[in-house]
Design a protein around this motif. Structure first.
Motif, PDB file in Angstrom:
ATOM      1  N   PRO A 227      -2.056 -40.026  -2.808  1.00 56.99           N
ATOM      2  CA  PRO A 227      -3.285 -40.045  -2.003  1.00 56.99           C
ATOM      3  C   PRO A 227      -3.464 -38.867  -1.044  1.00 56.99           C
ATOM      4  O   PRO A 227      -4.579 -38.332  -0.961  1.00 56.99           O
ATOM      5  CB  PRO A 227      -3.187 -41.384  -1.263  1.00 56.99           C
ATOM      6  N   PRO A 228      -2.428 -38.411  -0.303  1.00 57.14           N
ATOM      7  CA  PRO A 228      -2.668 -37.267   0.602  1.00 57.14           C
ATOM      8  C   PRO A 228      -3.099 -36.015  -0.145  1.00 57.14           C
ATOM      9  O   PRO A 228      -3.943 -35.257   0.344  1.00 57.14           O
ATOM     10  CB  PRO A 228      -1.314 -37.068   1.293  1.00 57.14           C
ATOM     11  N   LEU A 229      -2.524 -35.782  -1.324  1.00 57.03           N
ATOM     12  CA  LEU A 229      -2.906 -34.619  -2.114  1.00 57.03           C
ATOM     13  C   LEU A 229      -4.346 -34.738  -2.593  1.00 57.03           C
ATOM     14  O   LEU A 229      -5.124 -33.775  -2.529  1.00 57.03           O
ATOM     15  CB  LEU A 229      -1.974 -34.451  -3.321  1.00 57.03           C
ATOM     16  N   ARG A 344       4.365 -29.691   1.583  1.00 58.94           N
ATOM     17  CA  ARG A 344       5.347 -30.669   2.050  1.00 58.94           C
ATOM     18  C   ARG A 344       5.322 -31.948   1.227  1.00 58.94           C
ATOM     19  O   ARG A 344       6.365 -32.559   0.976  1.00 58.94           O
ATOM     20  CB  ARG A 344       5.093 -30.997   3.519  1.00 58.94           C
ATOM     21  N   VAL A 345       4.171 -32.382   0.812  1.00 56.43           N
ATOM     22  CA  VAL A 345       4.066 -33.635   0.076  1.00 56.43           C
ATOM     23  C   VAL A 345       4.434 -33.440  -1.393  1.00 56.43           C
ATOM     24  O   VAL A 345       4.948 -34.356  -2.045  1.00 56.43           O
ATOM     25  CB  VAL A 345       2.645 -34.216   0.223  1.00 56.43           C
ATOM     26  N   SER A 419       9.587 -30.915   5.690  1.00 51.40           N
ATOM     27  CA  SER A 419       9.306 -31.160   4.283  1.00 51.40           C
ATOM     28  C   SER A 419      10.037 -32.397   3.783  1.00 51.40           C
ATOM     29  O   SER A 419      11.187 -32.638   4.135  1.00 51.40           O
ATOM     30  CB  SER A 419       9.713 -29.949   3.449  1.00 51.40           C
ATOM     31  N   HIS A 420       9.368 -33.162   2.942  1.00 51.43           N
ATOM     32  CA  HIS A 420       9.985 -34.333   2.299  1.00 51.43           C
ATOM     33  C   HIS A 420      10.550 -33.972   0.934  1.00 51.43           C
ATOM     34  O   HIS A 420      11.044 -34.839   0.231  1.00 51.43           O
ATOM     35  CB  HIS A 420       8.932 -35.433   2.113  1.00 51.43           C
ATOM     36  N   THR A 421      10.481 -32.738   0.559  1.00 50.63           N
ATOM     37  CA  THR A 421      10.766 -32.404  -0.836  1.00 50.63           C
ATOM     38  C   THR A 421      11.863 -31.368  -0.999  1.00 50.63           C
ATOM     39  O   THR A 421      12.027 -30.806  -2.061  1.00 50.63           O
ATOM     40  CB  THR A 421       9.509 -31.868  -1.502  1.00 50.63           C
ATOM     41  N   ASP A 422      12.642 -31.129   0.075  1.00 54.21           N
ATOM     42  CA  ASP A 422      13.653 -30.091  -0.047  1.00 54.21           C
ATOM     43  C   ASP A 422      14.998 -30.629  -0.484  1.00 54.21           C
ATOM     44  O   ASP A 422      15.921 -29.890  -0.761  1.00 54.21           O
ATOM     45  CB  ASP A 422      13.776 -29.322   1.275  1.00 54.21           C
TER      46      ASP A 422
END
Length: 426
Positions: A227-229, A344-345, A419-422
């Motif tokens: 949803p944020p994207l 980040r997402v 970031s949530h993706t690192d």
């Protein structure tokens, strides 16, 4: 402990890749802006038609329809390799334009043809830049890097606006275009020093040699399911549809037909917008890490459209420049946090495709430009701005309310400070 403003500003330059990429992007952005203003003024003076002007501006964004494919190629081959090829194309097309102008054979047909070819590639450039930064920049410096990266486009609007029009008035189109060729060549050489962060096959979607169409479909499904994207993509599309045409492609019309200005006046109008954008980007580079990305994006978008409504009614060039300065500032506070949110997402292996789809939203710009020409002729500039900006306000409010659970809470992923993706992909 959060980094100091000084660390946030200088931190991205600790990465060797960024030390090469940022000046390369800067040179490219300067060349883009110079080309746009040089050729926009040429088309307007040769044809005397705002419809032809907006049609020319729209041609430069035709490639937004294939931007997602650039994202797929970037995820597969590496974003640096793709950018090197793209910038070689810019240099070659600019060299052809300079040759035609210097030999006295340049005409409207040639300008439109070369703009069409360039427009197939140029819209994807910013997205691939951001994807490369997202792949090479450590999380604590991502917001600062995005803010600094945005300054390459902002300074281009100042330098390109003031020097592009001045060079044409002083030297003519042909010699001015030699400067553009030199900037593209400089960018191409600098890109050779950038790290090529190529994701693994598994990160790129799990298909070693699978169809690019499968990769594209996978990217679309990923954005639709996040949803944020999806919210950010919708806002990006409407900003391009109803905001950027008013302060971009229509600016030569505003300068000449609304304010009665010449080429130099056009340059000052464009520089006013760009100066505000630059100051906004500098602030975000220094302190942007302390802001909530999604909240900042929405608030700035609302302020952006409100200022455009004010721009519709002013008739003084000085007042117009002041409002353009403020518009430039708030659009940075919308677009830089939007880029940070997307990086980040997004999971690492999807960043190229996400940014490719983000650039697909730029297709709203040529649509808005094509519609604005007839609208200006029908209801006038003020009426067109009021219609566009009013629509933008309503759509932004609808996005804020429709996705409020994903965009407004401070603890939502779209407002995360890191970031949530690192680590491992989610």
């Amino acid at each position: 402990m959060s980094p100091t403003p000084r660390v946030q500003v200088l931190g991205p330059f600790r990465q060797r890749s960024f030390r090469f990429q940022w000046p390369a992007d800067l040179a490219t952005s300067w060349a883009f802006e110079m080309e746009t203003l040089i050729l926009g003024w040429y088309v307007l003076t040769e044809t005397g038609s705002v419809v032809w002007l907006t049609s020319f501006a729209a041609l430069q964004f035709g490639g937004t329809l294939i931007s997602p494919m650039f994202g797929v190629v970037g995820d597969r081959l590496g974003h640096r390799r793709l950018l090197v090829g793209m910038r070689a194309i810019y240099a070659a097309l600019a060299a052809v334009m300079a040759t035609l102008a210097l030999t006295g054979t340049l005409g409207i047909a040639a300008v439109f043809a070369l703009a069409l070819l360039s427009g197939l590639v140029r819209p994807s450039d910013i997205g691939m830049r951001n994807a490369l930064i997202g792949a090479t920049m450590p999380a604590p410096y991502l917001t600062g890097a995005m803010g600094i990266e945005r300054t390459s486009a902002d300074t281009a609007r100042i330098v390109g606006a003031l020097t592009g029009t001045a060079l044409v008035a002083w030297l003519g189109v042909g010699h001015a275009y030699l400067v553009v060729v030199g900037l593209y060549a400089t960018s191409l050489l600098l890109m050779l020093g950038v790290e090529d962060a190529r994701p693994s096959r598994a990160a790129a979607g799990g298909q070693p040699i699978g169809s690019v169409w499968f990769d594209l479909k996978d990217g679309v499904s990923y954005v639709r399911g996040t949803p944020p994207l999806l919210a950010a993509m919708c806002l990006a599309f409407f900003a391009n549809l109803v905001a950027y045409p008013l302060t971009g492609g229509l600016l030569p019309h505003v300068a000449r037909d609304v304010y009665g200005l010449d080429q130099t006046g056009l340059g000052r109008l464009a520089a006013s917008f760009a100066t505000g954008a630059l100051l906004g980007s500098i602030f975000l580079g220094a302190r942007g890490g302390q802001l909530y990305a999604a909240r900042t994006m929405l608030a700035a978008a609302l302020a952006w459209f409100a200022l455009l409504l004010a721009f519709a009614v002013v008739r003084s060039p000085v007042a117009g420049m002041a409002i353009l300065f403020l518009i430039g500032t708030v659009q940075s506070f919308c677009m830089v946090p939007m880029s940070v949110l997307l990086m980040r997402v997004s999971r690492p292996g999807f960043r190229g495709r996400v940014m490719g789809l983000r650039m697909l939203a730029v297709y709203g710009l040529p649509l808005g430009l094509l519609a604005s020409g007839p609208l200006v002729a029908w209801i006038g500039f003020a009426g067109t701005v009021a219609l566009y900006a009013g629509s933008g306000l309503l759509v932004t409010l609808a996005i804020a309310l429709g996705w409020r659970d994903h965009l407004w809470p401070k603890d939502a992923p779209a407002n995360a400070r890191h970031s949530h993706t690192d680590g491992q992909p989610r």
